[in-house]
Write a protein that holds these residues in place. Structure first.
Motif, PDB file in Angstrom:
ATOM      1  N   GLU A   1      -2.094   3.342  21.893  1.00 38.09           N
ATOM      2  CA  GLU A   1      -2.703   3.787  20.640  1.00 38.09           C
ATOM      3  C   GLU A   1      -3.894   2.902  20.288  1.00 38.09           C
ATOM      4  OE1 GLU A   1      -2.318   6.300  18.656  1.00 38.09           O
ATOM      5  OE2 GLU A   1      -0.614   7.218  19.677  1.00 38.09           O
ATOM      6  N   ASP A   2      -4.772   3.409  19.446  1.00 39.64           N
ATOM      7  CA  ASP A   2      -5.940   2.623  19.049  1.00 39.64           C
ATOM      8  C   ASP A   2      -5.801   2.031  17.651  1.00 39.64           C
ATOM      9  OD1 ASP A   2      -6.128   4.919  17.614  1.00 39.64           O
ATOM     10  OD2 ASP A   2      -8.199   5.397  18.167  1.00 39.64           O
TER      11      ASP A   2
ATOM     12  N   HIS B   1       6.124   6.736  19.395  1.00 41.27           N
ATOM     13  CA  HIS B   1       5.076   7.726  19.156  1.00 41.27           C
ATOM     14  C   HIS B   1       5.327   8.458  17.838  1.00 41.27           C
ATOM     15  CE1 HIS B   1       3.041   7.520  23.090  1.00 41.27           C
ATOM     16  NE2 HIS B   1       4.256   7.213  23.566  1.00 41.27           N
TER      17      HIS B   1
ATOM     18  N   ARG C   1       1.675  -1.142  19.983  1.00 37.75           N
ATOM     19  CA  ARG C   1       0.445  -0.339  20.002  1.00 37.75           C
ATOM     20  C   ARG C   1      -0.154  -0.279  21.407  1.00 37.75           C
ATOM     21  NH1 ARG C   1      -4.029  -3.700  17.535  1.00 37.75           N
ATOM     22  NH2 ARG C   1      -3.786  -4.580  19.626  1.00 37.75           N
TER      23      ARG C   1
END
Length: 306
Positions: A184-185, A221, A179
């Motif tokens: 990414e959050d 992704h 992550r």
């Protein structure tokens, strides 16, 4: 002599009367015994009708189509999920059908939606460590899920076709390191497996890598993955009870319907998927926002192993 005859006659009448009374009592007793036996049989039948599902919920949490007091989907995790039947919020959406021996998962369009989706669910999420989302498994670790289930009720769309329901999934998950690597959050990754009840048939969808030359970082992704064309099993299960098995091993995924039909996935796409962690899901992920629509799915058995 006349007196003796009269006395004898009275004696015979008395004895006969006693005999008749005895026969009546015997008949009454027999009738009472018969009635008691009937009541006992009815009682036993009533006891036999009470059934409980063969499902251990100690490694599952559930997400329901209603919000909690923070405006997020209502969830019940272990150990509280073991007493879900006592939870007043859960009762309309996850409850025991004791006549059939099943857990019913009821979903309908509401304002309660999980992140990254527009649909609602009454669905179980596997937790290898009860109450913990961060411990999951890879295809190299392997996994097995088996469920016995049936569609209880489902509405139709404006064209008269039944709405679709996702009844099983394998969902991907980024590790915290992955992550952070791609910025990414959250830890969300695509679902490698979705199994649908689709107009009476069982339909399977999986993911394919859009670019087979993508790097190990690029394939993390979500937009690196697309949907395959899908696969329909031949048997029409309709609203009958059926069994699904999902077997996962390194570079391979097998879906089995009623121990009769098999679909095997062992392509390069599945091998590339080995980079992700995963978890099983089962229940009712309802695939429509149509007003007034709903679906109910009965699970009789559910088991998972690794």
């Amino acid at each position: 002599m006349r007196y003796q005859k009269k006395t004898l006659l009275l004696l015979i009448t008395f004895v006969f009367s006693i005999y008749i009374n005895a026969q009546d009592k015997q008949s009454d007793n027999a009738s009472q015994v018969s009635e008691l036996k009937k009541k006992d049989k009815k009682s036993k039948k009533r006891k036999k009708k009470v059934k409980l599902p063969n499902i251990d919920l100690s490694h599952w949490k559930v997400t329901l189509p209603v919000n909690n007091d923070k405006g997020r989907p209502y969830e019940i995790s272990p150990p509280e999920i073991k007493d879900f039947a006592l939870d007043e919020v859960a009762k309309p959406y996850m409850y025991i059908d004791s006549t059939r021996g099943a857990i019913v998962f009821h979903a309908l369009p509401t304002e309660s939606k999980t992140r990254n989706t527009k649909f609602t669910r009454s669905e179980l999420r596997e937790q290898m460590v009860p109450g913990e989302n961060n411990v999951n498994w890879t295809f190299k670790d392997g996994g097995y899920m088996k469920g016995k289930l049936a569609i209880d009720e489902v509405t139709k769309d404006s064209e008269g076709k039944y709405h679709r329901v996702i009844i099983m999934q394998i969902h991907g998950r980024l590790t915290n390191e992955q992550r952070d690597l791609i910025g990414e959050d959250d830890n969300n990754a695509p679902p490698i497996l979705k199994i649908y009840w689709d107009k009476g048939k069982v339909r399977v969808k999986t993911k394919v890598l859009k670019d087979l030359n993508a790097s190990d970082t690029e394939i993390l992704h979500e937009d690196a993955w697309g949907n395959d064309v899908g696969f329909n099993f031949e048997e029409e299960v309709g609203f009958r009870k059926f069994t699904l098995e999902v077997k996962v091993s390194e570079g391979k995924m097998v879906i089995i319907l009623n121990k009769n039909e098999y679909k095997v996935y062992d392509s390069i796409h599945i091998k590339k998927w080995g980079v992700f962690e995963n978890y099983f899901k089962a229940g009712n992920y309802f695939q429509t926002r149509d007003e007034g629509a709903y679906a109910k799915v009965r699970y009789y058995e559910l088991e998972v192993s690794h």
